[in-house]
Design a protein around this motif. Structure first.
Motif, PDB file in Angstrom:
ATOM      1  N   LEU A 215      17.528  54.972 -46.247  1.00 53.49           N
ATOM      2  CA  LEU A 215      18.066  53.667 -46.636  1.00 53.49           C
ATOM      3  C   LEU A 215      18.220  53.528 -48.147  1.00 53.49           C
ATOM      4  N   SER A 216      17.413  54.267 -48.907  1.00 55.38           N
ATOM      5  CA  SER A 216      17.505  54.162 -50.361  1.00 55.38           C
ATOM      6  C   SER A 216      18.862  54.630 -50.887  1.00 55.38           C
ATOM      7  N   HIS A 217      19.542  55.507 -50.151  1.00 57.18           N
ATOM      8  CA  HIS A 217      20.848  55.999 -50.591  1.00 57.18           C
ATOM      9  C   HIS A 217      21.860  54.863 -50.712  1.00 57.18           C
ATOM     10  N   ASN A 218      21.742  53.866 -49.825  1.00 58.97           N
ATOM     11  CA  ASN A 218      22.665  52.732 -49.889  1.00 58.97           C
ATOM     12  C   ASN A 218      22.514  51.973 -51.204  1.00 58.97           C
ATOM     13  N   PHE A 219      21.277  51.760 -51.626  1.00 55.87           N
ATOM     14  CA  PHE A 219      21.036  51.033 -52.872  1.00 55.87           C
ATOM     15  C   PHE A 219      21.458  51.866 -54.083  1.00 55.87           C
ATOM     16  N   LEU A 220      21.246  53.176 -54.009  1.00 54.14           N
ATOM     17  CA  LEU A 220      21.697  54.042 -55.094  1.00 54.14           C
ATOM     18  C   LEU A 220      23.217  54.037 -55.201  1.00 54.14           C
ATOM     19  N   ALA A 221      23.893  54.088 -54.053  1.00 52.62           N
ATOM     20  CA  ALA A 221      25.358  54.086 -54.054  1.00 52.62           C
ATOM     21  C   ALA A 221      25.906  52.790 -54.642  1.00 52.62           C
TER      22      ALA A 221
END
Length: 424
Positions: A411-417
């Motif tokens: 899920l952290s990838h969404n915030f990084l993107a």
């Protein structure tokens, strides 16, 4: 020159300790609010179990509205936001994920969700709140701000569960995936300060109470393999479902969710309310009461608890309301331990519950060390440590058949993107 370096070192240590005290106080406050919210909900449901059919959807809708418009980046557990923030160098983008405004929203909307019946926990939110508090301190000091953020998040876990060792392990294994000797002592100091605050206000206690569950060496150890596989598969399935909704479903269904997120949240709330219609109030909220009862073998076994709690937790998570999955995951695991008793009737129920808790939590997080350390500390049961280690490793291997990453990192990838999009 040496005196300046000494002053700088001691001032940094003082900030970490002071931050730890504040994080501990915040964790205790969040625990108090969460407990009171669940007490109020239980009292309302005793008046009529049908109250949830209106209250829960409405609460989900209001919670998502607040999370999207008033307190952005407060959605969900909060741990993915901390993981993403640790990887973002731009100070403005990092602060957007772990600001004090986000922390305040997390506390308020998390409490509202629990009041309305969400199957969520407070421990994940405590991680984000702890990280936000320490980040605010580090933002005003000329030190390594990533260390402040990591220390606050680790202190949040320690204070939330009264598990100082698990807080440190969680910070290393799940949040940073590395170990920096320059900040290790300061992180431990923050954890100690947060833990002392919790001890001063709550006293010395084991989260689930002390247990003496033992799994006799021999045939009973087959339950370790079975529990690890069940927890790993169900935890991996949970990751697949949640990440699919987080990334966006294809076709008309995905477009409808994007267009009407509040309505979707209300439908999820209705599903949670229907799952809770079986009469067990632990389907709502953290699930602590049912999990504790199973761990201590003091309740009639409810074989429907695990699947219904899984459904309620999944719906609560994909709805986008602020709330954690730590406690519900432990409750689901305890329920799966109850189901294992159908196949292994002679195995101690308490031992099966501990295996299930570690297995499902590992299956969701892919953090096996954190899982068996935290369950061991929460139950003060060291006799089960070897079986729990084995169950964690089996669950991790099984969960990876369905998902290569744990839920928080996925899920952290969404915030990084999103952060990268704003920078571009």
């Amino acid at each position: 020159m040496r005196s300046r370096l000494a002053i700088k070192r001691w001032s940094r240590q003082a900030l970490f300790l002071a931050g730890g005290l504040v994080v501990g106080a915040a964790a205790v406050s969040m625990a108090f609010l969460a407990d009171k919210a669940q007490e109020v909900l239980k009292a309302l449901l005793q008046l009529s179990p049908y109250i949830g059919l209106a209250l829960t959807p409405l609460g989900f809708g209001v919670s998502v509205l607040l999370a999207r418009t008033v307190f952005p980046n407060s959605q969900g557990s909060g741990i993915p936001q901390v993981i993403a923030a640790l990887q973002i160098e731009d100070q403005e983008r990092r602060t957007a994920l772990v600001s004090l405004r986000v922390a305040l929203g997390k506390i308020l909307v998390m409490t509202l969700g629990l009041l309305c019946g969400a199957s969520t926990g407070r421990e994940g939110p405590t991680v984000q709140v702890g990280g936000a508090i320490m980040h605010a301190l580090g933002h005003r000091a000329p030190y390594r701000q990533g260390g402040f953020l990591l220390a606050g998040a680790a202190a949040g876990v320690a204070a939330a569960f009264n598990t100082p060792l698990a807080g440190i392990v969680f910070g290393i294994e799940e949040l940073s995936r590395s170990f920096e000797t320059r900040t290790s002592g300061l992180i431990i100091g923050a954890v100690i300060a947060a833990g002392l605050t919790s001890l001063a206000l709550f006293g010395d206690y084991a989260y689930f109470g002390s247990t003496a569950a033992v799994l006799p060496l021999g045939r009973a150890w087959a339950t370790i393999l079975a529990g690890g596989v069940v927890g790993g598969l169900s935890g991996g399935l949970f990751i697949v479902i949640v990440t699919a909704f987080a990334r966006g479903l294809p076709g008309g269904a995905g477009a409808a969710i994007v267009r009407w997120p509040i309505l979707f949240a209300m439908l999820c709330g209705l599903g949670v309310a229907l799952a809770g219609m079986n009469g067990d109030p632990s389907i709502f909220g953290t699930g602590y009461a049912q999990a504790r009862a199973v761990v201590h073998a003091k309740a009639d076994i409810d074989y429907w608890f695990a699947p219904l709690k899984f459904i309620a937790t999944t719906l609560s998570t994909i709805s986008g309301i602020p709330g954690g999955i730590f406690s519900p995951s432990l409750a689901i695991g305890a329920g799966e331990g109850s189901l294992l008793s159908l196949v292994f009737p002679h195995a101690p129920l308490g031992a099966l519950a501990l295996i299930g808790m570690v297995a499902f939590l590992t299956g969701v997080t892919h953090a096996p060390i954190t899982a068996f350390v935290i369950v061991s500390e929460m139950t003060d049961d060291h006799a089960m440590i070897i079986p729990l280690m084995i169950a964690a490793l089996v669950a991790q291997a099984t969960s990876r058949l369905l998902s290569r990453e744990g839920l928080y990192h996925a899920l952290s990838h969404n915030f990084l993107a999103r952060a990268q999009e704003k920078i571009a």
